[in-house]
Design a protein around this motif. Sequence first.
Motif, PDB file in Angstrom:
ATOM      1  N   ASP A  47       1.045  -1.419   0.543  1.00  0.00           N
ATOM      2  CA  ASP A  47       0.002   0.030  -0.262  1.00  0.00           C
ATOM      3  C   ASP A  47       0.990   0.647  -0.212  1.00  0.00           C
ATOM      4  O   ASP A  47       0.233   1.896  -0.989  1.00  0.00           O
ATOM      5  CB  ASP A  47      -1.082   0.276   1.009  1.00  0.00           C
ATOM      6  N   ALA A  50       2.122   1.538  -3.449  1.00  0.00           N
ATOM      7  CA  ALA A  50       1.132   2.582  -4.051  1.00  0.00           C
ATOM      8  C   ALA A  50       0.362   3.835  -4.393  1.00  0.00           C
ATOM      9  O   ALA A  50       0.295   4.976  -4.932  1.00  0.00           O
ATOM     10  CB  ALA A  50      -0.335   1.336  -3.920  1.00  0.00           C
ATOM     11  N   ASP A  51       0.645   4.011  -2.842  1.00  0.00           N
ATOM     12  CA  ASP A  51       1.400   5.564  -2.506  1.00  0.00           C
ATOM     13  C   ASP A  51       1.878   6.588  -3.441  1.00  0.00           C
ATOM     14  O   ASP A  51       1.805   7.553  -4.045  1.00  0.00           O
ATOM     15  CB  ASP A  51       1.009   5.759  -1.576  1.00  0.00           C
ATOM     16  N   THR A  52       3.002   6.327  -3.425  1.00  0.00           N
ATOM     17  CA  THR A  52       4.355   6.390  -4.710  1.00  0.00           C
ATOM     18  C   THR A  52       4.122   6.254  -5.376  1.00  0.00           C
ATOM     19  O   THR A  52       5.014   8.003  -5.900  1.00  0.00           O
ATOM     20  CB  THR A  52       5.669   6.125  -3.597  1.00  0.00           C
ATOM     21  N   PRO A  54       1.420   5.787  -7.661  1.00  0.00           N
ATOM     22  CA  PRO A  54       0.181   6.430  -8.708  1.00  0.00           C
ATOM     23  C   PRO A  54       0.616   6.230  -9.797  1.00  0.00           C
ATOM     24  O   PRO A  54      -0.652   5.321 -10.644  1.00  0.00           O
ATOM     25  CB  PRO A  54      -0.869   7.486  -7.988  1.00  0.00           C
ATOM     26  N   GLN A  57       1.387   2.495 -11.275  1.00  0.00           N
ATOM     27  CA  GLN A  57       0.180   1.562 -11.371  1.00  0.00           C
ATOM     28  C   GLN A  57      -0.674   1.714 -12.389  1.00  0.00           C
ATOM     29  O   GLN A  57      -1.348   0.797 -12.287  1.00  0.00           O
ATOM     30  CB  GLN A  57       0.060   1.929 -10.035  1.00  0.00           C
ATOM     31  N   ALA A  58      -1.088   2.883 -12.044  1.00  0.00           N
ATOM     32  CA  ALA A  58      -2.384   3.198 -13.585  1.00  0.00           C
ATOM     33  C   ALA A  58      -1.901   2.784 -14.331  1.00  0.00           C
ATOM     34  O   ALA A  58      -2.461   2.041 -15.454  1.00  0.00           O
ATOM     35  CB  ALA A  58      -2.229   4.616 -13.662  1.00  0.00           C
ATOM     36  N   GLU A  62      -3.383  -1.861 -11.602  1.00  0.00           N
ATOM     37  CA  GLU A  62      -3.195  -2.910  -9.777  1.00  0.00           C
ATOM     38  C   GLU A  62      -3.292  -3.818  -9.780  1.00  0.00           C
ATOM     39  O   GLU A  62      -1.896  -4.185  -8.607  1.00  0.00           O
ATOM     40  CB  GLU A  62      -5.039  -2.139  -9.289  1.00  0.00           C
ATOM     41  N   GLU A 113       8.900   9.442 -10.164  1.00  0.00           N
ATOM     42  CA  GLU A 113       7.651   8.924  -8.597  1.00  0.00           C
ATOM     43  C   GLU A 113       8.653   9.238  -7.055  1.00  0.00           C
ATOM     44  O   GLU A 113       8.246  10.454  -6.908  1.00  0.00           O
ATOM     45  CB  GLU A 113       6.389   8.212  -9.122  1.00  0.00           C
ATOM     46  N   TRP A 167       3.908  10.755 -16.878  1.00  0.00           N
ATOM     47  CA  TRP A 167       3.528  11.638 -15.899  1.00  0.00           C
ATOM     48  C   TRP A 167       2.425  13.070 -15.854  1.00  0.00           C
ATOM     49  O   TRP A 167       1.122  12.558 -14.701  1.00  0.00           O
ATOM     50  CB  TRP A 167       4.572  12.116 -14.414  1.00  0.00           C
ATOM     51  N   HIS A 170      -1.289  12.222 -16.426  1.00  0.00           N
ATOM     52  CA  HIS A 170      -2.403  10.930 -15.061  1.00  0.00           C
ATOM     53  C   HIS A 170      -2.037  12.464 -14.276  1.00  0.00           C
ATOM     54  O   HIS A 170      -3.220  11.857 -13.050  1.00  0.00           O
ATOM     55  CB  HIS A 170      -1.282  10.228 -14.663  1.00  0.00           C
ATOM     56  N   GLN A 171      -2.024  13.698 -14.239  1.00  0.00           N
ATOM     57  CA  GLN A 171      -2.162  14.743 -13.578  1.00  0.00           C
ATOM     58  C   GLN A 171      -3.309  14.967 -13.684  1.00  0.00           C
ATOM     59  O   GLN A 171      -4.217  15.602 -12.854  1.00  0.00           O
ATOM     60  CB  GLN A 171      -1.234  15.522 -12.871  1.00  0.00           C
TER      61      GLN A 171
END
Length: 251
Positions: A47, A50-52, A54, A57-58, A62, A113, A167, A170-171
């Motif tokens: 987890d 996944a937070d670091t 994103p 992962q996208a 997932e 990231e 990147w 995806h923002q």
Amino acid sequence: MSAHDDFAESLMQEASACPSGLTTWNGSDPSQRFAVYRNNVIVSLIDALADTFPVTQALVGEEFFRAMAGQFVRAHPPRSPVLTLYGDLFPSYVCDFVPASALPYLGDLARLEVAYIQTYHAAEEGSLAISELSKLLSNETTLSQVRFTLHPSINVVRSRYAVVSLWAAHQDLSPENTLGSIHLDVSEAAMLIRQDLDVVVVRIEHGAAEFIENLHRGAVFADAVSTDVPFNLETTLALLLRYGAITHYNI
């Protein structure tokens, strides 16, 4: 191996037996409870990754990401209790992760990231006054031997691929609107710097990225500008001034 080391190793290895010496209050087999604890630890580390990461992962989904991250956390457990900074080795792991080899840009995207997190949590430092910098920049003789100290939050990322555009797409709330227009084989570079509580990611020339890296390593100005790739020095200096990226200098 100490009891602590034995416990930590068993915790990270799914097939390991329950560490010796563990007991339960009612005398039951502790292995089942240890398995639950082990699972909770692994899941919490996944987890955190996944937070670091994103965007990483996208891009892979997932399920794929969590499977890859699960293998990583077992091979590279945290070296610090600060989970916010966990994952600095993850980009290199992604580069060597065979199932992800069809996405050669993925490791560099993960590096971006990581740089974002490092920039956000870097120390604060005041910027050098623009008036003082202007005097230095106007004296070519003195300038050539100046060593500039850059803001602690500055990071530079260079890639053979369009990871900065990936990147940035995806923002947006609807990244699919721009992803199709990105040419992945176009190399890109970026400078990251924190402004107040926000991280700014600026696409820059590769030569400019090398110049900033040279300054960060402590090179004198005359050596820092000698890059492998030509770049617009005036534009790059204006960028550094705009974001207050220079904190000190010495001659």
